[in-house]
Design a protein around this motif. Structure first.
Motif, PDB file in Angstrom:
ATOM      1  N   ARG A 227       0.855  -1.187   0.000  1.00  0.00           N
ATOM      2  CA  ARG A 227       0.000   0.000   0.000  1.00  0.00           C
ATOM      3  C   ARG A 227       0.883   1.226   0.000  1.00  0.00           C
ATOM      4  O   ARG A 227       2.047   1.181   0.403  1.00  0.00           O
ATOM      5  N   SER A 228       0.322   2.302  -0.416  1.00  0.00           N
ATOM      6  CA  SER A 228       1.049   3.566  -0.415  1.00  0.00           C
ATOM      7  C   SER A 228       1.467   3.896   1.014  1.00  0.00           C
ATOM      8  O   SER A 228       0.668   3.802   1.932  1.00  0.00           O
ATOM      9  N   GLY A 229       2.702   4.228   1.195  1.00  0.00           N
ATOM     10  CA  GLY A 229       3.201   4.565   2.522  1.00  0.00           C
ATOM     11  C   GLY A 229       3.773   3.394   3.292  1.00  0.00           C
ATOM     12  O   GLY A 229       4.286   3.574   4.388  1.00  0.00           O
ATOM     13  N   ALA A 230       3.698   2.170   2.738  1.00  0.00           N
ATOM     14  CA  ALA A 230       4.205   0.994   3.454  1.00  0.00           C
ATOM     15  C   ALA A 230       5.699   1.115   3.740  1.00  0.00           C
ATOM     16  O   ALA A 230       6.152   0.780   4.840  1.00  0.00           O
ATOM     17  N   ALA A 231       6.456   1.597   2.782  1.00  0.00           N
ATOM     18  CA  ALA A 231       7.907   1.743   2.990  1.00  0.00           C
ATOM     19  C   ALA A 231       8.180   2.733   4.115  1.00  0.00           C
ATOM     20  O   ALA A 231       9.073   2.522   4.943  1.00  0.00           O
ATOM     21  N   LEU A 232       7.398   3.814   4.158  1.00  0.00           N
ATOM     22  CA  LEU A 232       7.564   4.797   5.238  1.00  0.00           C
ATOM     23  C   LEU A 232       7.225   4.188   6.589  1.00  0.00           C
ATOM     24  O   LEU A 232       7.887   4.488   7.596  1.00  0.00           O
ATOM     25  N   LEU A 233       6.218   3.334   6.638  1.00  0.00           N
ATOM     26  CA  LEU A 233       5.854   2.679   7.896  1.00  0.00           C
ATOM     27  C   LEU A 233       6.968   1.736   8.360  1.00  0.00           C
ATOM     28  O   LEU A 233       7.249   1.640   9.559  1.00  0.00           O
TER      29      LEU A 233
END
Length: 159
Positions: free
Chosen positions: A82-88
């Motif tokens: 999902r969008s933002g998974a890498a940031l999480l």
């Protein structure tokens, strides 16, 4: 687990990392400086009391709970595209490694050594000077890691 669980965990992660970062920020910016201005025996005694008092359900619940939330977010983010998974993943890793593990590996052993010290013993002043320098350095590291994790959680939540 669905995306809703990940979002709730991410919100909890953002709040927890922000709270812990704020506590550590306070120590880095004024608590340790105030203790350093005291005579060594008084500074040692005060920090010994702080280190006992901090072991309470409120602080430990947020500190350790945020560590558990970070692990959960990491696992969920790795399982979901999902969008933002890498940031999480970055946010969770920043907190767990840069705050939780740094505390366990660097700050707690120094707290244990200080707890064993007799505040007014001559050799305790040397221990105190070393403690102030080293403990505060590692506190700066965990402060930056917690606040960076908070910011990264927040950015991830907007995606």
């Amino acid at each position: 687990m669905n995306t809703g669980h990940l979002q709730i965990a991410s919100i909890l992660g953002a709040v927890g990392t922000g709270l812990i970062g704020g506590v550590f920020f306070a120590f880095s910016t004024f608590v340790m400086q105030a203790l350093a201005r005291m005579p060594a025996a008084q500074g040692i005694a005060a920090m010994q009391h702080i280190n006992v008092t901090v072991l309470n359900p409120w602080f430990l619940g947020v500190f350790m709970g945020t560590g558990l939330v970070s692990i959960g977010v990491l696992v969920l983010a790795l399982m979901q595209a999902r969008s933002g998974a890498a940031l999480l993943i970055v946010a969770a890793t920043l907190y767990f490694v840069g705050t939780f593990l740094v505390t366990m590996v660097f700050n707690v052993p120094r707290n244990d050594a200080l707890a064993a010290a007799t505040p007014d013993a001559a050799q305790s002043a040397v221990l105190w000077a070393k403690y102030l320098r080293e403990w505060t350095f590692w506190n700066h590291v965990r402060t930056v890691a917690a606040l960076a994790a908070c910011a990264t959680f927040c950015v991830a939540l907007t995606r």
